[in-house]
Write a protein that holds these residues in place. Structure first.
Motif, PDB file in Angstrom:
ATOM      1  N   LEU A 112     -27.630 114.446 -21.618  1.00 34.35           N
ATOM      2  CA  LEU A 112     -27.378 113.734 -20.364  1.00 34.35           C
ATOM      3  C   LEU A 112     -28.211 114.330 -19.236  1.00 34.35           C
ATOM      4  O   LEU A 112     -28.360 115.547 -19.134  1.00 34.35           O
ATOM      5  N   LYS A 113     -28.728 113.449 -18.370  1.00 36.47           N
ATOM      6  CA  LYS A 113     -29.576 113.858 -17.257  1.00 36.47           C
ATOM      7  C   LYS A 113     -28.919 113.451 -15.942  1.00 36.47           C
ATOM      8  O   LYS A 113     -28.720 112.262 -15.681  1.00 36.47           O
ATOM      9  N   SER A 114     -28.600 114.438 -15.124  1.00 36.45           N
ATOM     10  CA  SER A 114     -28.023 114.188 -13.808  1.00 36.45           C
ATOM     11  C   SER A 114     -29.155 114.065 -12.794  1.00 36.45           C
ATOM     12  O   SER A 114     -29.979 114.967 -12.655  1.00 36.45           O
ATOM     13  N   GLY A 174     -28.037 109.612 -14.754  1.00 39.25           N
ATOM     14  CA  GLY A 174     -29.025 108.545 -14.724  1.00 39.25           C
ATOM     15  C   GLY A 174     -29.633 108.230 -16.075  1.00 39.25           C
ATOM     16  O   GLY A 174     -30.068 107.097 -16.316  1.00 39.25           O
ATOM     17  N   GLU A 175     -29.675 109.220 -16.963  1.00 41.50           N
ATOM     18  CA  GLU A 175     -30.298 109.004 -18.272  1.00 41.50           C
ATOM     19  C   GLU A 175     -29.504 109.703 -19.363  1.00 41.50           C
ATOM     20  O   GLU A 175     -28.919 110.772 -19.139  1.00 41.50           O
ATOM     21  N   LEU A 204     -39.305 108.295 -27.923  1.00 40.09           N
ATOM     22  CA  LEU A 204     -38.212 108.829 -27.114  1.00 40.09           C
ATOM     23  C   LEU A 204     -37.283 107.659 -26.806  1.00 40.09           C
ATOM     24  O   LEU A 204     -37.727 106.632 -26.269  1.00 40.09           O
ATOM     25  N   ILE A 205     -36.011 107.807 -27.157  1.00 38.40           N
ATOM     26  CA  ILE A 205     -35.020 106.741 -26.997  1.00 38.40           C
ATOM     27  C   ILE A 205     -34.055 107.144 -25.892  1.00 38.40           C
ATOM     28  O   ILE A 205     -33.497 108.244 -25.918  1.00 38.40           O
ATOM     29  N   LYS A 206     -33.842 106.233 -24.919  1.00 41.67           N
ATOM     30  CA  LYS A 206     -33.012 106.551 -23.765  1.00 41.67           C
ATOM     31  C   LYS A 206     -32.097 105.383 -23.399  1.00 41.67           C
ATOM     32  O   LYS A 206     -32.396 104.223 -23.667  1.00 41.67           O
ATOM     33  N   PHE A 207     -31.017 105.725 -22.691  1.00 42.95           N
ATOM     34  CA  PHE A 207     -30.305 104.777 -21.834  1.00 42.95           C
ATOM     35  C   PHE A 207     -30.564 105.204 -20.391  1.00 42.95           C
ATOM     36  O   PHE A 207     -30.585 106.409 -20.085  1.00 42.95           O
TER      37      PHE A 207
END
Length: 326
Positions: A11-13, A35-36, A87-90
């Protein structure tokens, strides 16, 4: 024995992040401003770790070193070596993201010893009136680009696209773009964390300082050509694969299913990634291993497997992604 792999979420804040990711993935309550979510990554200091099964705790890099083409596929190893290519992200944008562009392979190699960054977006949800930017609305050149960045009129020549759930955008390296506020997407991209920031709406931090712009670096990376139909048009179908994007870096299909379907792996000579957009399904491989794949889950199916069956509890919607042979 190889089996379909899930990984711990990274998780990316960030300042523009919201609260949708944890809800979508049904994670324990986490702080606002995420955010991600990096679902599968080999980016330095952000390497994915297997979350379950006999390989739990193993990093993606370790698996690639140990299993090689059994995990990735022979043509993938021949092409990318020890680098995982995707690279797979939400991404959950509570605020507008900066206007940006990514370099292509040649420029990224020359400047950063990195892959370039071609990517795609699948819109999971969007607030009413939300939209994104992709491409130019009029023909400009590098000189006009610099002038417009300097006089704060670059937004006047960008294409704005209102969006809704299910919309797809393909973003080859060089295309100027930005995600607007109120949009939640799945992103599939080349493994690269190189972004040139073009414009940030003149936003200031608490100290009155704006974010760094990369005007000159971006100037040589931008594709200034005009394009129409920048949104991907596809016809939804049930219980068969619908191709969304096909490029040399990845092929992505949409699977919207209400009954069991079988997907061949062996003929691709590539790992296959499934990203669950809606519903709950059970994935069974040719060795009889079964795993639950719920909304928000991402699964990597090793290239050495022959096939998988995907059985929805009621219905399911998944993105299917792999590396094509070229």
């Amino acid at each position: 024995m190889m089996y379909p792999l899930k990984f711990d979420t990274i998780l990316k804040s960030v300042i523009w992040g919201g609260s949708e990711i944890c809800k979508f993935k049904n994670l324990p309550k986490c702080q606002d401003g995420i955010g991600e979510s990096w679902e599968i990554s080999q980016v330095k200091d952000n390497v994915s770790v297997v979350s379950d099964g006999s390989l739990k705790g193993e990093s993606l890099t370790d698996l690639m070193s140990r299993y090689g083409d059994k995990l990735l596929g022979k043509h993938v190893v021949d092409r990318f070596g020890d680098k995982f290519p995707l690279l797979i992200k939400f991404i959950d944008a509570r605020d507008n993201l900066s206007i940006q562009v990514h370099p292509n392979d040649e420029l990224a190699k020359q400047r950063h010893n990195s892959f370039g960054k071609t990517e795609m977006w699948y819109v999971i949800s969007a607030q009413e009136g939300a939209g994104l930017y992709s491409g130019f609305s009029k023909q400009i050149d590098a000189e006009e680009y610099v002038k417009r960045v300097n006089d704060n009129t670059i937004m006047d020549v960008l294409q704005f696209h209102p969006v809704k759930s299910g919309d797809v955008f393909f973003l080859p390296a060089g295309r100027v773009h930005a995600i607007g506020k109120g949009i939640f997407i799945a992103e599939i991209q080349q493994t690269s964390d190189i972004t040139y920031r073009i414009y940030d709406y003149n936003r200031k931090d608490a100290n009155g300082k704006g974010r760094e712009l990369h005007t000159e670096l971006a100037k040589d990376a931008i594709d200034y050509n005009m394009y129409s139909d920048l949104k991907t048009i596809y016809k939804p179908e049930t219980d068969r694969a619908v191709e969304l994007v096909s490029c040399k870096y990845f092929t992505t299909n949409l699977l919207d299913i209400d009954k069991k379907i079988k997907r061949d792996i062996a003929d691709k000579d590539s790992f296959v990634i499934y990203i669950c957009m809606e519903g709950e399904t059970e994935l069974t491989d040719n060795n009889g291993v079964k795993i639950s794949v719920r909304r928000g889950d991402t699964v990597l199916v090793p290239a050495s497997l022959q096939w998988v069956e995907i059985s929805p509890e009621k219905s399911g919607k998944l993105l299917e992604c792999y590396i094509p042979e070229i």
